[in-house]
Write a protein that holds these residues in place. Structure first.
Motif, PDB file in Angstrom:
ATOM      1  N   HIS A 506       4.641  -1.259   0.607  1.00 12.17           N
ATOM      2  CA  HIS A 506       3.399  -2.029   0.755  1.00 12.17           C
ATOM      3  C   HIS A 506       2.180  -1.112   0.594  1.00 12.17           C
ATOM      4  O   HIS A 506       1.164  -1.518   0.013  1.00 12.17           O
ATOM      5  CB  HIS A 506       3.366  -2.718   2.121  1.00 12.17           C
ATOM      6  CG  HIS A 506       4.257  -3.929   2.202  1.00 12.17           C
ATOM      7  ND1 HIS A 506       4.051  -5.068   1.448  1.00 12.17           N
ATOM      8  CD2 HIS A 506       5.370  -4.170   2.926  1.00 12.17           C
ATOM      9  CE1 HIS A 506       4.978  -5.967   1.726  1.00 12.17           C
ATOM     10  NE2 HIS A 506       5.809  -5.449   2.629  1.00 12.17           N
ATOM     11  N   SER A 507       2.288   0.104   1.081  1.00  7.29           N
ATOM     12  CA  SER A 507       1.190   1.046   0.912  1.00  7.29           C
ATOM     13  C   SER A 507       1.002   1.436  -0.552  1.00  7.29           C
ATOM     14  O   SER A 507      -0.129   1.635  -1.010  1.00  7.29           O
ATOM     15  CB  SER A 507       1.467   2.296   1.763  1.00  7.29           C
ATOM     16  OG  SER A 507       0.464   3.270   1.571  1.00  7.29           O
ATOM     17  N   LEU A 508       2.102   1.540  -1.283  1.00  5.30           N
ATOM     18  CA  LEU A 508       2.024   1.880  -2.705  1.00  5.30           C
ATOM     19  C   LEU A 508       1.213   0.850  -3.487  1.00  5.30           C
ATOM     20  O   LEU A 508       0.386   1.191  -4.337  1.00  5.30           O
ATOM     21  CB  LEU A 508       3.435   1.968  -3.295  1.00  5.30           C
ATOM     22  CG  LEU A 508       4.118   3.327  -3.329  1.00  5.30           C
ATOM     23  CD1 LEU A 508       5.582   3.176  -3.721  1.00  5.30           C
ATOM     24  CD2 LEU A 508       3.419   4.247  -4.318  1.00  5.30           C
ATOM     25  N   GLN A 509       1.433  -0.430  -3.212  1.00  3.61           N
ATOM     26  CA  GLN A 509       0.827  -1.497  -3.996  1.00  3.61           C
ATOM     27  C   GLN A 509      -0.671  -1.648  -3.752  1.00  3.61           C
ATOM     28  O   GLN A 509      -1.352  -2.333  -4.505  1.00  3.61           O
ATOM     29  CB  GLN A 509       1.536  -2.823  -3.701  1.00  3.61           C
ATOM     30  CG  GLN A 509       3.014  -2.811  -4.072  1.00  3.61           C
ATOM     31  CD  GLN A 509       3.674  -4.139  -3.794  1.00  3.61           C
ATOM     32  OE1 GLN A 509       3.592  -5.086  -4.577  1.00  3.61           O
ATOM     33  NE2 GLN A 509       4.320  -4.233  -2.648  1.00  3.61           N
ATOM     34  N   LYS A 510      -1.172  -1.004  -2.705  1.00  6.32           N
ATOM     35  CA  LYS A 510      -2.589  -1.126  -2.392  1.00  6.32           C
ATOM     36  C   LYS A 510      -3.477  -0.192  -3.203  1.00  6.32           C
ATOM     37  O   LYS A 510      -4.701  -0.284  -3.136  1.00  6.32           O
ATOM     38  CB  LYS A 510      -2.813  -0.851  -0.893  1.00  6.32           C
ATOM     39  CG  LYS A 510      -2.149  -1.885   0.021  1.00  6.32           C
ATOM     40  CD  LYS A 510      -2.389  -1.541   1.480  1.00  6.32           C
ATOM     41  CE  LYS A 510      -1.736  -2.562   2.407  1.00  6.32           C
ATOM     42  NZ  LYS A 510      -1.936  -2.205   3.843  1.00  6.32           N
ATOM     43  N   ARG A 511      -2.868   0.715  -3.963  1.00  3.90           N
ATOM     44  CA  ARG A 511      -3.659   1.705  -4.692  1.00  3.90           C
ATOM     45  C   ARG A 511      -3.104   1.883  -6.100  1.00  3.90           C
ATOM     46  O   ARG A 511      -1.897   1.990  -6.285  1.00  3.90           O
ATOM     47  CB  ARG A 511      -3.640   3.038  -3.949  1.00  3.90           C
ATOM     48  CG  ARG A 511      -4.395   4.145  -4.658  1.00  3.90           C
ATOM     49  CD  ARG A 511      -4.264   5.450  -3.911  1.00  3.90           C
ATOM     50  NE  ARG A 511      -4.908   6.549  -4.618  1.00  3.90           N
ATOM     51  CZ  ARG A 511      -4.836   7.820  -4.275  1.00  3.90           C
ATOM     52  NH1 ARG A 511      -4.136   8.163  -3.213  1.00  3.90           N
ATOM     53  NH2 ARG A 511      -5.449   8.755  -4.984  1.00  3.90           N
ATOM     54  N   ASN A 512      -4.012   1.908  -7.062  1.00  2.00           N
ATOM     55  CA  ASN A 512      -3.639   2.153  -8.454  1.00  2.00           C
ATOM     56  C   ASN A 512      -3.971   3.605  -8.799  1.00  2.00           C
ATOM     57  O   ASN A 512      -5.126   3.969  -8.966  1.00  2.00           O
ATOM     58  CB  ASN A 512      -4.391   1.195  -9.388  1.00  2.00           C
ATOM     59  CG  ASN A 512      -3.860   1.246 -10.810  1.00  2.00           C
ATOM     60  OD1 ASN A 512      -3.215   2.211 -11.214  1.00  2.00           O
ATOM     61  ND2 ASN A 512      -4.109   0.195 -11.572  1.00  2.00           N
TER      62      ASN A 512
END
Length: 516
Positions: A506-512
């Protein structure tokens, strides 16, 4: 001389030292702490081996074993560098356009790699030899070891470069060169492991006899170990022979390489197009399938990337296949009165030791390099991009993991529930390491690398991944000791790893990482 010095400085800085100098204070301290911990663990391991030999009355084998281990470390480092260290590197055209002769380029690159191997040789030999000198109450062996250390990396450096160059030359005759290089490199690693397992073909109930047999096998496998052993046991002229044997082949190698350098480079870099034009309709794939194919091509475009990433899984698979054939040796190595069945409950933790070494995802984002703008401009959710990168890691890790666990379960595990636990913990651990290392690479991406080694072997995410894998495995095994119930420990650790994986995802998907 100034040109040569500048080339060596450039080579040394490519190991990440220049980048480390310009990091923030927090990152610099973090990297420094990680490096110190790894060095301390390595030295502690080697000192433990020396203590064991001294305690078993085999102190005379300490010098030869330390020199052998140092040579093995240097060989692995050189082999993992790959043939692109000397040939086919990205700045070849730039260097050849400068007023530099091939001899200066060769010497500069060899010296840069030699200095790296020399550092590992010092760490492997000097502390153990200090312990040895303390035991024999003499300082002369330490002085002799210090004088010999500069010559230890020469033969492993030569052998590693020859092996990788030959593998690349063989692969250059095939259409899919990088895939052939990967297969040949992994085959060489497996052959080396098979050879090492064959050295343990002895069965004795006494640990002292086991160690003596192992030392004798080592001297037969590595004759220079016998030279070192006799040299430190009253025949110092043999140490001079060791120096000559190390220096002469390297000198001849440089002379031959200087003469045929450009020809070998041309053979390794030439690309032969074999195919026929055929008019066909376009094939349509889903977005995820297209991303997955792109990630697979990126992964297999670099033999160094693949071999460095999957080496842990390959080592586990080789060890798992070999263990059923070494049950006699395992039983002999166990303490008196104990059996293999008493340690079966610890089997789920063994794969974790190997799977925590490295992953493909620790460099998956940085490997995009200058092409990162493609993902920044495509109208694709960043979650799908990360999914494709994670899937590549799982496709490369799950098959050898499950095959190895299947072999272990057939050979050692008696009940179906124990088999389930054997598969559960390593699978959850592999998934956690895959997502966590991708998160680390998202936090510390590097798209401006010149040499792929900077992100595959020398980047902060790779170092942190190794440290995270080791710490997680130690904590998992430590919790099992504290709880004193293997079933509850495995189930609880697996649940925690799954929960941490979900949080990291979930933390990964919050940042590009390709935009910021």
């Amino acid at each position: 001389m100034n040109k040569f010095k500048a080339l060596v400085q450039l080579q040394v800085r490519s190991y990440g030292l220049n980048k480390l100098r310009h990091q923030s204070r927090g990152k610099f301290i973090g990297v420094l702490v990680g490096v110190v911990l790894l060095v301390m663990m390595a030295i502690s391991y080697l000192l433990g081996i020396a203590f064991l030999l001294i305690g078993m009355g085999l102190a005379s084998y300490v010098p030869s074993l330390m020199f052998f281990l140092s040579s093995a470390i240097c060989l692995v480092i050189t082999f993992m560098k790959g043939s692109r260290f000397l040939f086919g590197f990205n700045d070849f055209d730039i260097l050849m356009s400068l007023p530099l002769t091939p001899r200066i380029i060769i010497a500069g690159k060899l010296l840069g790699l030699y200095l790296l191997n020399l550092l590992f040789s010092l760490l492997a030999i000097v502390p153990a030899m200090m312990l040895y000198c303390w035991h024999v109450q003499e300082l002369v062996p330490l002085l002799g070891a210090v004088l010999l250390v500069p010559f230890v990396p020469l033969l492993p450096l030569l052998l590693g470069l020859v092996l990788t160059t030959v593998i690349s030359l063989i692969a250059s005759n095939f259409r899919y060169q990088q895939l052939v290089v990967v297969l040949l490199s992994l085959g060489a690693v497996i052959a080396l492991l098979a050879g090492s397992f064959s050295l343990t073909g002895y069965d004795s109930a006494e640990m002292n006899q086991l160690l003596r047999s192992a030392m004798a096998q080592m001297e037969r496998f590595y004759p220079l170990a016998e030279v070192i052993n006799k040299g430190f046991s009253g025949q110092p002229l043999l140490l001079l022979l060791f120096i000559i044997i190390s220096v002469v082949p390297m000198f001849l190698f440089i002379v031959i390489l200087d003469r045929y350098y450009l020809s070998i480079h041309a053979l390794l870099t030439v690309r032969v197009k074999k195919g026929h034009f055929k008019l066909e309709t376009f094939r349509q794939r889903s977005v995820f399938s297209s991303l997955l194919m792109k990630e697979l091509r990126l992964c297999f475009s670099s033999s160094l990337y693949v071999t460095n990433s999957v080496i842990g899984a390959i080592l586990f698979l080789a060890a798992a296949i070999s263990l059923p054939f070494a049950q006699g040796q395992l039983s002999a190595a166990l303490p008196p009165g104990s059996s293999i069945e008493q340690y079966v409950s610890w089997l789920p933790y063994i794969p974790c030791l190997f799977l925590g070494i490295t992953t493909t995802t620790s460099a998956a984002i940085s490997m995009e390099g200058k092409n990162y703008w493609q993902y920044a401009s495509l109208p694709i959710p960043v979650g799908k991009i990360y999914q494709a990168k994670l899937m590549v890691n799982l496709l490369l890790f799950f098959p050898p993991l499950w095959i190895g666990c299947t072999v272990l379960s057939i050979a050692f595990v008696p009940t179906a529930f124990s088999v389930f636990l054997l598969f559960l913990l390593p699978t959850c651990f592999c998934l956690f390491m895959c997502i966590a290392s991708l998160k680390l690479n998202q936090l510390y991406p590097n798209f401006k690398w010149v040499n792929e080694q900077q992100v595959i072997k020398q980047s902060l995410p790779v170092l942190l991944t190794m440290l995270l894998g080791l710490v997680t495995t130690v904590l998992a095994a430590g919790s099992a000791l504290l709880i004193n119930n293997r079933v509850i420990a495995v189930l609880g650790t697996s649940i925690i790893l799954l929960a941490l994986s979900i949080v990291a995802w979930h933390s990964l998907q919050k940042r590009n990482a390709f935009v910021e």
